[in-house]
Design a protein around this motif. Sequence first.
Motif, PDB file in Angstrom:
ATOM      1  N   PRO A 375      42.417  -3.457 -50.391  1.00 19.02           N
ATOM      2  CA  PRO A 375      43.736  -3.221 -49.701  1.00 19.02           C
ATOM      3  C   PRO A 375      43.673  -3.340 -48.189  1.00 19.02           C
ATOM      4  N   ILE A 376      42.540  -2.223 -47.797  1.00 18.33           N
ATOM      5  CA  ILE A 376      42.214  -1.933 -46.477  1.00 18.33           C
ATOM      6  C   ILE A 376      41.650  -3.234 -45.689  1.00 18.33           C
ATOM      7  N   MET A 377      40.632  -3.913 -46.501  1.00 18.55           N
ATOM      8  CA  MET A 377      40.001  -4.959 -45.944  1.00 18.55           C
ATOM      9  C   MET A 377      41.030  -6.149 -45.729  1.00 18.55           C
ATOM     10  N   TYR A 378      42.059  -6.417 -46.551  1.00 19.03           N
ATOM     11  CA  TYR A 378      42.930  -7.535 -46.411  1.00 19.03           C
ATOM     12  C   TYR A 378      43.993  -7.046 -45.528  1.00 19.03           C
ATOM     13  N   LEU A 379      44.307  -6.035 -45.389  1.00 22.66           N
ATOM     14  CA  LEU A 379      45.530  -5.636 -44.492  1.00 22.66           C
ATOM     15  C   LEU A 379      44.591  -5.668 -42.903  1.00 22.66           C
ATOM     16  N   ASP A 380      43.384  -5.265 -42.778  1.00 21.04           N
ATOM     17  CA  ASP A 380      42.681  -5.344 -41.579  1.00 21.04           C
ATOM     18  C   ASP A 380      42.608  -6.779 -40.858  1.00 21.04           C
ATOM     19  N   HIS A 381      42.592  -7.758 -42.170  1.00 18.56           N
ATOM     20  CA  HIS A 381      42.516  -9.401 -41.572  1.00 18.56           C
ATOM     21  C   HIS A 381      43.858  -9.774 -41.229  1.00 18.56           C
ATOM     22  N   LEU A 382      44.849  -9.308 -41.639  1.00 18.84           N
ATOM     23  CA  LEU A 382      46.221  -9.583 -41.587  1.00 18.84           C
ATOM     24  C   LEU A 382      46.608  -9.005 -40.049  1.00 18.84           C
ATOM     25  N   THR A 383      46.278  -7.712 -39.878  1.00 17.12           N
ATOM     26  CA  THR A 383      46.622  -7.061 -38.520  1.00 17.12           C
ATOM     27  C   THR A 383      45.668  -7.647 -37.629  1.00 17.12           C
ATOM     28  N   ASP A 384      44.605  -7.982 -37.562  1.00 14.47           N
ATOM     29  CA  ASP A 384      43.809  -8.754 -36.537  1.00 14.47           C
ATOM     30  C   ASP A 384      44.630 -10.161 -36.033  1.00 14.47           C
ATOM     31  N   ALA A 385      45.147 -10.911 -37.202  1.00 10.97           N
ATOM     32  CA  ALA A 385      45.772 -12.028 -36.809  1.00 10.97           C
ATOM     33  C   ALA A 385      47.162 -11.704 -35.957  1.00 10.97           C
ATOM     34  N   MET A 386      47.707 -10.629 -36.693  1.00 13.82           N
ATOM     35  CA  MET A 386      49.014 -10.519 -35.796  1.00 13.82           C
ATOM     36  C   MET A 386      48.766  -9.925 -34.460  1.00 13.82           C
ATOM     37  N   LEU A 387      47.854  -9.047 -34.010  1.00 15.96           N
ATOM     38  CA  LEU A 387      47.285  -8.808 -32.903  1.00 15.96           C
ATOM     39  C   LEU A 387      46.922  -9.805 -31.959  1.00 15.96           C
ATOM     40  N   LYS A 388      46.294 -10.812 -32.506  1.00  8.53           N
ATOM     41  CA  LYS A 388      46.070 -12.058 -31.607  1.00  8.53           C
ATOM     42  C   LYS A 388      47.485 -12.554 -31.436  1.00  8.53           C
ATOM     43  N   GLY A 389      48.285 -12.594 -32.229  1.00  8.04           N
ATOM     44  CA  GLY A 389      49.764 -13.327 -32.073  1.00  8.04           C
ATOM     45  C   GLY A 389      50.264 -12.601 -30.710  1.00  8.04           C
ATOM     46  N   VAL A 390      50.140 -11.473 -30.400  1.00  3.92           N
ATOM     47  CA  VAL A 390      50.828 -10.692 -29.481  1.00  3.92           C
ATOM     48  C   VAL A 390      49.986 -10.474 -28.211  1.00  3.92           C
ATOM     49  N   GLY A 391      48.916 -11.151 -28.282  1.00  7.87           N
ATOM     50  CA  GLY A 391      47.903 -11.164 -27.093  1.00  7.87           C
ATOM     51  C   GLY A 391      46.928 -10.155 -27.037  1.00  7.87           C
ATOM     52  N   GLU A 392      46.532  -9.461 -28.214  1.00  9.90           N
ATOM     53  CA  GLU A 392      45.597  -8.344 -28.015  1.00  9.90           C
ATOM     54  C   GLU A 392      44.335  -8.550 -28.725  1.00  9.90           C
ATOM     55  N   GLN A 393      43.816  -9.989 -28.464  1.00 14.45           N
ATOM     56  CA  GLN A 393      42.531 -10.463 -29.068  1.00 14.45           C
ATOM     57  C   GLN A 393      41.418  -9.919 -28.507  1.00 14.45           C
ATOM     58  N   VAL A 394      41.578  -9.350 -27.273  1.00 16.21           N
ATOM     59  CA  VAL A 394      40.461  -8.821 -26.468  1.00 16.21           C
ATOM     60  C   VAL A 394      40.328  -7.309 -27.100  1.00 16.21           C
ATOM     61  N   TYR A 395      41.418  -6.725 -27.383  1.00 16.24           N
ATOM     62  CA  TYR A 395      41.370  -5.269 -28.087  1.00 16.24           C
ATOM     63  C   TYR A 395      40.685  -5.487 -29.441  1.00 16.24           C
ATOM     64  N   SER A 396      41.184  -6.541 -30.111  1.00 20.02           N
ATOM     65  CA  SER A 396      40.332  -6.744 -31.351  1.00 20.02           C
ATOM     66  C   SER A 396      39.018  -6.902 -31.184  1.00 20.02           C
ATOM     67  N   MET A 397      38.538  -7.847 -30.278  1.00 12.87           N
ATOM     68  CA  MET A 397      37.270  -7.983 -29.854  1.00 12.87           C
ATOM     69  C   MET A 397      36.483  -6.829 -29.891  1.00 12.87           C
ATOM     70  N   TRP A 398      36.847  -6.042 -28.915  1.00 20.20           N
ATOM     71  CA  TRP A 398      36.142  -4.541 -28.753  1.00 20.20           C
ATOM     72  C   TRP A 398      36.166  -3.697 -30.002  1.00 20.20           C
ATOM     73  N   VAL A 399      37.122  -3.746 -30.632  1.00 23.38           N
ATOM     74  CA  VAL A 399      37.202  -2.911 -31.956  1.00 23.38           C
ATOM     75  C   VAL A 399      36.124  -3.597 -33.008  1.00 23.38           C
ATOM     76  N   ASN A 400      36.110  -4.666 -33.114  1.00 23.03           N
ATOM     77  CA  ASN A 400      34.989  -5.451 -34.113  1.00 23.03           C
ATOM     78  C   ASN A 400      33.730  -5.108 -33.489  1.00 23.03           C
ATOM     79  N   ILE A 401      33.501  -5.262 -32.225  1.00 25.28           N
ATOM     80  CA  ILE A 401      32.118  -4.881 -31.439  1.00 25.28           C
ATOM     81  C   ILE A 401      31.618  -3.411 -31.742  1.00 25.28           C
ATOM     82  N   ALA A 402      32.691  -2.457 -31.498  1.00 26.36           N
ATOM     83  CA  ALA A 402      32.454  -0.947 -31.713  1.00 26.36           C
ATOM     84  C   ALA A 402      32.006  -0.979 -33.381  1.00 26.36           C
ATOM     85  N   ASP A 403      32.826  -1.482 -34.294  1.00 27.47           N
ATOM     86  CA  ASP A 403      32.494  -1.512 -35.601  1.00 27.47           C
ATOM     87  C   ASP A 403      31.263  -1.969 -35.786  1.00 27.47           C
ATOM     88  N   ALA A 404      30.793  -3.033 -35.364  1.00 27.05           N
ATOM     89  CA  ALA A 404      29.395  -3.532 -35.608  1.00 27.05           C
ATOM     90  C   ALA A 404      28.320  -2.601 -35.228  1.00 27.05           C
TER      91      ALA A 404
END
Length: 517
Positions: A375-404
């Motif tokens: 559930p967390i993994m799938y919700l995170d996938h959906l949330t990333d898509a919605m963030l890109k839709g509202v112009g927050e792809q840079v934020y998602s990028m930095w979250v993913n880099i921090a995660d890695a």
Amino acid sequence: MKKDLNIKNNGLARFFINGATLTAVALAVRCTSVLFSAYVTRAAGEEGVGLFTLIMNVYAFAVTFCSAGISLTVTRLVAEDMARGGARCPAILRSAALYVTLIGGAATFLMFSGAPLLARFAIGSPATASAVRYLSLTLLPIAFGSLFSGYFVAVRRVTRNALISVVSQAARVIMTFAVLNMINSADAVACARALCAAILVTEGLTFFFSAFLYALDRKKHPALLLAPATEPPASAWREVCATALPLCISACIRSALVTAEHVMIPWGLVRAGESRAGALALYGLLHGMALPIILFPIAPLTSFSGLLVPEFAGSLAAGDSRRMERMCRRATEATLIYSVGVAVFILLFSEEIGYILYDSYSAGKYIAILAPVIPIMYLDHLTDAMLKGVGEQVYSMWVNIADAAISVVLVLILIPVMGISGYATVILGMEGFNFALSALRLRWRVRVRADLVTSFLRPLLAASVAAGLTRQIFSMNGELTTPRWLVLKGIFAAVSYVALLLALRPLFFLRRRMPEK
């Protein structure tokens, strides 16, 4: 008013038709991939799968370097220019082709010439250098494939991409069957080399098929693709580079961290007391067998969440915050209903899934360990898509880099102490970390409020009862551990789950409508 309503209905119909088409293809491809992975596991063994998976993680960085950003760049620039008449499309496509040739050619040269070093230090097996060289020859075709994919999305011909996926998967299955039947399956290096050779042939065939479809499109739409240039080519080149290079750099940073993480896993297992062969076998169990099962049901979500990006972008441009909130709430609730049901079924039947697909109860153990994160993994996938839709792809990028980056540190610390369970802990913890940061950002942008009791407890209760009922009924006839019975159990559980969701809906609906004190 009537005209606006028709446009809205047509847009909604196109959304669901495109989503259903992509979902059907994705499910077919993923189903074939899982069954095929089961065959490869039986043919190559756990050690062979672990070695091949390690090679593929090193290869993934090279693929990211040569193709990241180009598909999105072509889609965005071509779509924007088409809205203005399409006069710059030829210059954009030529500039994109030049960019792909330079980047893909450089990646091919570096990986081919550096194959011995990668085999020795990244993979830990000098004998795999030839396999790395095979894969290096696929990079330029893959880069051009990303260009073609971005173009087909931009011109609203997504069925071409779906057809390419089907052809590619079919070619991979045929070629892998052919090469595995020609080698000694007891030799892990020989198996990995054969699988890489099959990928080389598959990517070559996929490239020629994609180029053929692209050539057909040029022939059918000459006005769009052969229009006279309206400005110097340098302008389009600068625009392509300005869009693609930042995406490529950020993707490469994250891919490098992920690659480092996966390279360190066998090293950490050896430090924990495993032999090299045992470390590769455990890595193959978790990453090559368990994770594909966890990710298999995400196909419908991937298809529809990708289509939500332009929907959110349009609402943001129109200033329609209520529509964004409504879409966010409904998408989140639907994802929870779907993901909770999937998680409970996979958790309860994990042992059977591992035995039926891989002839391995150990695989079932790790499937069960990872199932609660669905559930967390799938919700995170959906949330990333919605963030890109509202112009927050840079934020998602930095979250993913921090995660890695944090994952690399945790792998270094936990695996030498906890073994393969440490890596499972890293997966569970970092999925929660990534989702929490993304969800907080989305809530700040969309201002959505979710009723977690209704959205989570109702599907959890319904799924638990449905899965338990399924196990109880089918256990009356003994242990039915065959693929056919597993499918029947899945169908029965799904029907029971939907029925229970509908039965419980009035109770939770009344709770939602109760006034606050």
